[in-house]
Design a protein around this motif. Sequence first.
Motif, short mmCIF file in Angstrom:
data_model
loop_
_atom_site.label_atom_id
_atom_site.label_comp_id
_atom_site.label_asym_id
_atom_site.label_seq_id
_atom_site.Cartn_x
_atom_site.Cartn_y
_atom_site.Cartn_z
N VAL A 228 64.13 -2.17 9.05
CA VAL A 228 63.10 -3.06 9.59
C VAL A 228 63.53 -4.51 9.43
O VAL A 228 62.96 -5.39 10.05
CB VAL A 228 61.73 -2.85 8.90
CG1 VAL A 228 61.16 -1.50 9.25
CG2 VAL A 228 61.84 -2.98 7.39
N GLU A 229 64.52 -4.74 8.58
CA GLU A 229 65.11 -6.06 8.44
C GLU A 229 66.39 -6.14 9.27
O GLU A 229 66.89 -5.12 9.74
CB GLU A 229 65.42 -6.36 6.96
CG GLU A 229 64.19 -6.66 6.12
CD GLU A 229 63.65 -5.40 5.47
OE1 GLU A 229 64.19 -4.32 5.76
OE2 GLU A 229 62.69 -5.49 4.69
N PRO A 230 66.94 -7.34 9.45
CA PRO A 230 68.14 -7.49 10.29
C PRO A 230 69.34 -6.73 9.75
O PRO A 230 69.50 -6.54 8.55
CB PRO A 230 68.39 -9.01 10.25
CG PRO A 230 67.08 -9.62 9.91
CD PRO A 230 66.41 -8.64 9.01
N VAL A 231 70.20 -6.33 10.67
CA VAL A 231 71.49 -5.73 10.34
C VAL A 231 72.58 -6.63 10.91
O VAL A 231 72.53 -6.99 12.09
CB VAL A 231 71.63 -4.31 10.93
CG1 VAL A 231 73.02 -3.75 10.64
CG2 VAL A 231 70.56 -3.40 10.36
N TYR A 232 73.53 -7.02 10.09
CA TYR A 232 74.62 -7.91 10.50
C TYR A 232 75.91 -7.11 10.63
O TYR A 232 76.21 -6.26 9.79
CB TYR A 232 74.81 -9.04 9.47
CG TYR A 232 73.65 -10.00 9.40
CD1 TYR A 232 73.72 -11.24 10.01
CD2 TYR A 232 72.49 -9.66 8.72
CE1 TYR A 232 72.66 -12.13 9.95
CE2 TYR A 232 71.42 -10.54 8.66
CZ TYR A 232 71.51 -11.78 9.28
OH TYR A 232 70.45 -12.65 9.22
N PHE A 233 76.66 -7.40 11.68
CA PHE A 233 77.95 -6.75 11.92
C PHE A 233 79.04 -7.80 11.81
O PHE A 233 79.02 -8.81 12.51
CB PHE A 233 77.99 -6.09 13.30
CG PHE A 233 77.10 -4.89 13.42
CD1 PHE A 233 75.72 -5.04 13.54
CD2 PHE A 233 77.62 -3.62 13.41
CE1 PHE A 233 74.89 -3.95 13.65
CE2 PHE A 233 76.81 -2.51 13.52
CZ PHE A 233 75.43 -2.67 13.63
N ILE A 234 79.99 -7.57 10.92
CA ILE A 234 81.07 -8.52 10.68
C ILE A 234 82.39 -7.86 11.08
O ILE A 234 82.76 -6.82 10.53
CB ILE A 234 81.11 -8.94 9.20
CG1 ILE A 234 79.75 -9.52 8.79
CG2 ILE A 234 82.23 -9.95 8.95
CD1 ILE A 234 79.60 -9.72 7.28
N GLN A 235 83.08 -8.48 12.03
CA GLN A 235 84.35 -7.92 12.53
C GLN A 235 85.51 -8.61 11.84
O GLN A 235 85.65 -9.84 11.87
CB GLN A 235 84.45 -8.13 14.03
CG GLN A 235 85.77 -7.69 14.64
CD GLN A 235 85.91 -6.18 14.66
OE1 GLN A 235 85.20 -5.49 15.37
NE2 GLN A 235 86.87 -5.67 13.90
N ALA A 236 86.35 -7.82 11.18
CA ALA A 236 87.58 -8.32 10.57
C ALA A 236 88.75 -7.60 11.22
O ALA A 236 88.56 -6.61 11.93
CB ALA A 236 87.56 -8.08 9.06
#
Length: 221
Positions: free
Chosen positions: A72-80
């Motif tokens: 229900v909270e944000p999901v962050y996607f980090i590309q390395a």
Amino acid sequence: RLVEVRAVTERRNDEPGQATYRVADVSNPNLKPWAVEELKRYNEKVFAGQIGTTPRWSCLPGGVPGFSIFVVEPVYFIQAPDKVVMVYSGNHEVRHVYLNVPHSRNPTPSWYGESVGHYEGDTLVVDTVGLNDQVYIDNYRTPHTDKLHVVERFRLTEGGKGMQVDLHVEDTGAFTTAWNAVQRYTRLAQGPIRESFCAEGNFNYFNYDVEPIPQAAKPDF
């Protein structure tokens, strides 16, 4: 930054302050008998007027595919260059997807298992094994075994405004056949990740006792 806008909500009846809870469909033919019995025990608890909880209520990790379901909270996607990191900001839950490498020979079972991935065009394909059996498939508390194998296919949609995740789930210990599901996210300008600790903000909205939150018996270091 991507965030799912579909919130997991609880339906309420007409009595103020009274919450109602999910009840699993134990007639589903895809469930092995032991899984049916597990769900029956949970249903009976709800029918008896007790609390129908989800892993999130006790601040437990969501597992896979639960990571994409209980948000229900944000999901962050980090590309390395060598991996993709997914961060669920609700309790700083983190998944690491290691790119272009094979699975370990015998990964140690863990809450989020071992995820390896690769790109097929514009689609990130994530293969996850090595999951422990301490979490559930969904918010109905559908159980699984350590044979669980999940393949997720992430791709942007609507010109980058959204993202769709196609899930393929196999577990010969819990299900009679493999099955598929879809999860959709919407991209929003959410800003930096905020501090959010489940154990310090688990509010009691309906005057019930929340299931015990795990506590460490000794310091980590």
